[in-house]
Scaffold this motif. Structure first.
Motif, PDB file in Angstrom:
ATOM      1  N   VAL A  30      32.112 -20.872 -37.660  1.00  0.00           N
ATOM      2  CA  VAL A  30      31.964 -22.011 -38.567  1.00  0.00           C
ATOM      3  C   VAL A  30      33.281 -22.772 -38.714  1.00  0.00           C
ATOM      4  CG1 VAL A  30      32.421 -20.675 -40.678  1.00  0.00           C
ATOM      5  CG2 VAL A  30      31.074 -22.783 -40.803  1.00  0.00           C
ATOM      6  N   TRP A  33      33.645 -25.435 -36.090  1.00  0.00           N
ATOM      7  CA  TRP A  33      32.846 -26.607 -36.431  1.00  0.00           C
ATOM      8  C   TRP A  33      33.523 -27.463 -37.496  1.00  0.00           C
ATOM      9  CZ3 TRP A  33      28.581 -28.191 -33.886  1.00  0.00           C
ATOM     10  CH2 TRP A  33      27.907 -27.264 -33.085  1.00  0.00           C
ATOM     11  N   LEU A  34      34.054 -26.815 -38.526  1.00  0.00           N
ATOM     12  CA  LEU A  34      34.644 -27.563 -39.639  1.00  0.00           C
ATOM     13  C   LEU A  34      35.942 -28.256 -39.246  1.00  0.00           C
ATOM     14  CD1 LEU A  34      33.945 -25.084 -42.591  1.00  0.00           C
ATOM     15  CD2 LEU A  34      32.698 -27.187 -41.987  1.00  0.00           C
ATOM     16  N   ILE A  37      34.272 -31.302 -36.581  1.00  0.00           N
ATOM     17  CA  ILE A  37      33.416 -32.344 -37.177  1.00  0.00           C
ATOM     18  C   ILE A  37      34.224 -33.515 -37.733  1.00  0.00           C
ATOM     19  CG2 ILE A  37      31.884 -32.807 -39.142  1.00  0.00           C
ATOM     20  CD1 ILE A  37      30.514 -30.097 -38.468  1.00  0.00           C
ATOM     21  N   ARG A 283      29.282 -21.390 -45.241  1.00  0.00           N
ATOM     22  CA  ARG A 283      28.907 -21.549 -43.836  1.00  0.00           C
ATOM     23  C   ARG A 283      27.913 -22.691 -43.632  1.00  0.00           C
ATOM     24  NH1 ARG A 283      26.718 -16.066 -41.801  1.00  0.00           N
ATOM     25  NH2 ARG A 283      26.823 -17.109 -39.765  1.00  0.00           N
ATOM     26  N   ARG A 286      28.655 -26.502 -42.066  1.00  0.00           N
ATOM     27  CA  ARG A 286      28.503 -27.016 -40.694  1.00  0.00           C
ATOM     28  C   ARG A 286      27.375 -28.042 -40.673  1.00  0.00           C
ATOM     29  NH1 ARG A 286      26.036 -23.401 -35.899  1.00  0.00           N
ATOM     30  NH2 ARG A 286      24.304 -23.530 -37.372  1.00  0.00           N
TER      31      ARG A 286
END
Length: 302
Positions: A30, A33-34, A37, A283, A286
């Motif tokens: 995760v 992704w963070l 993004i 989580r 995401r």
């Protein structure tokens, strides 16, 4: 509660690689992704502001940002664990991390950190000049982050400034300039991170109090939900304003609704006394971030 998740591919990796994969948090994707993004939302906001539909070259940039996020998030976690190894031994959730548990030497961790940074540097050199200089500007924030929880009750704010620097880099890679929509989206993302990392930090409140580590989860605990409404309210409002100033159509408000709903729905689910619930809510961010990226993407095409 140990710092672990249900079995992942990392648990099936060869024994000699597994501690390094855990050190870089490959068992906790995760975080990748963070970090990625914000790069994508910055890129998409810039494309929205250009008045042109996304180009195939944008996909190449998005892939570069994804690879860079994997490398640099791993490097950041490695550096953080080097600095925090003594503290981690004293916190139940982090006591089994490779450096804290002694399964990796500090020297090996530094070499691994260097290898990840070199990978990130190769990716960085593929970006336009302004984006390169923007990315280099984050190094001071990254270097200082592990020490923030020792000196301020707001380390989550510092993490927000650090983790969302990709908004600036992604935007600059497309627009080639610094302007108001970029800064508004960056501010929105900072408040988003303060919110979700406060939720994450609820897992450690008791241990943090014992070892003297500061966090917003401890500082704001008496009115935690109220503060989360404030953080996430600013997140949604600033993201909307960034889109409007970038030239988003009127119906952008509808495109933003799934993002806004998912953001505020987290607050309903947060129980500061339930560490597992807090981890699950954390989580879920995401999905929150991808919904914002989708809103910008749809508006860029139509």
């Amino acid at each position: 509660m140990a710092d672990s998740l249900p079995k992942s591919w990392v648990d099936h990796a060869p024994d000699r690689f597994r501690p390094f994969l855990r050190l870089a948090r490959y068992d906790r994707p995760v975080g990748f992704w963070l970090l990625a993004i914000p790069c994508w939302t910055g890129l998409l906001l810039a494309r929205l502001g250009s008045g042109l539909a996304p180009q195939w070259s944008d996909l190449g940039l998005a892939v570069l940002f994804a690879i860079g996020a994997i490398a640099m998030r791993g490097a950041g976690c490695t550096y953080n664990d080097i600095v925090d190894r003594d503290l981690d031994r004293r916190v139940a959730r982090t006591a089994d991390r490779p450096l804290a548990a002694g399964t990796i030497s500090v020297r090996s961790a530094w070499l691994f950190l260097l290898a990840q940074c070199l990978t990130g540097f190769v990716i960085l050199m593929q970006l336009p000049p302004l984006a390169i200089w923007m990315a280099l500007g984050s190094l001071v924030l990254v270097a200082a982050y592990p020490f923030m929880k020792r000196i301020t009750w707001w380390p989550q704010a510092w993490l927000g400034l650090t983790f969302n620097w990709g908004v600036l880099v992604g935007y600059a890679a497309i627009a080639g300039r610094i302007d108001a929509p970029m800064l508004l989206l960056y501010a929105s993302s900072v408040f988003w991170t303060i919110g979700y990392d406060t939720i994450y930090a609820c897992q450690d409140r008791e241990d943090d109090a014992l070892v003297g580590v500061k966090s917003t989860a401890r500082a704001l605990q008496a009115h935690l939900h109220l503060w989360l409404w404030g953080f996430y309210g600013l997140t949604a409002a600033l993201a909307a304003l960034a889109g409007v100033l970038a030239g988003a159509p009127v119906w952008f408000a509808l495109a933003l609704l799934p993002f806004t709903f998912h953001l505020f729905d987290q607050i309903r689910k947060v129980d500061p006394e339930d560490g597992r619930a807090c981890l699950a809510v954390f989580r879920s961010n995401r999905t929150t971030g991808l919904l914002l990226a989708a809103a910008f993407l749809v508006c860029s095409f139509i």
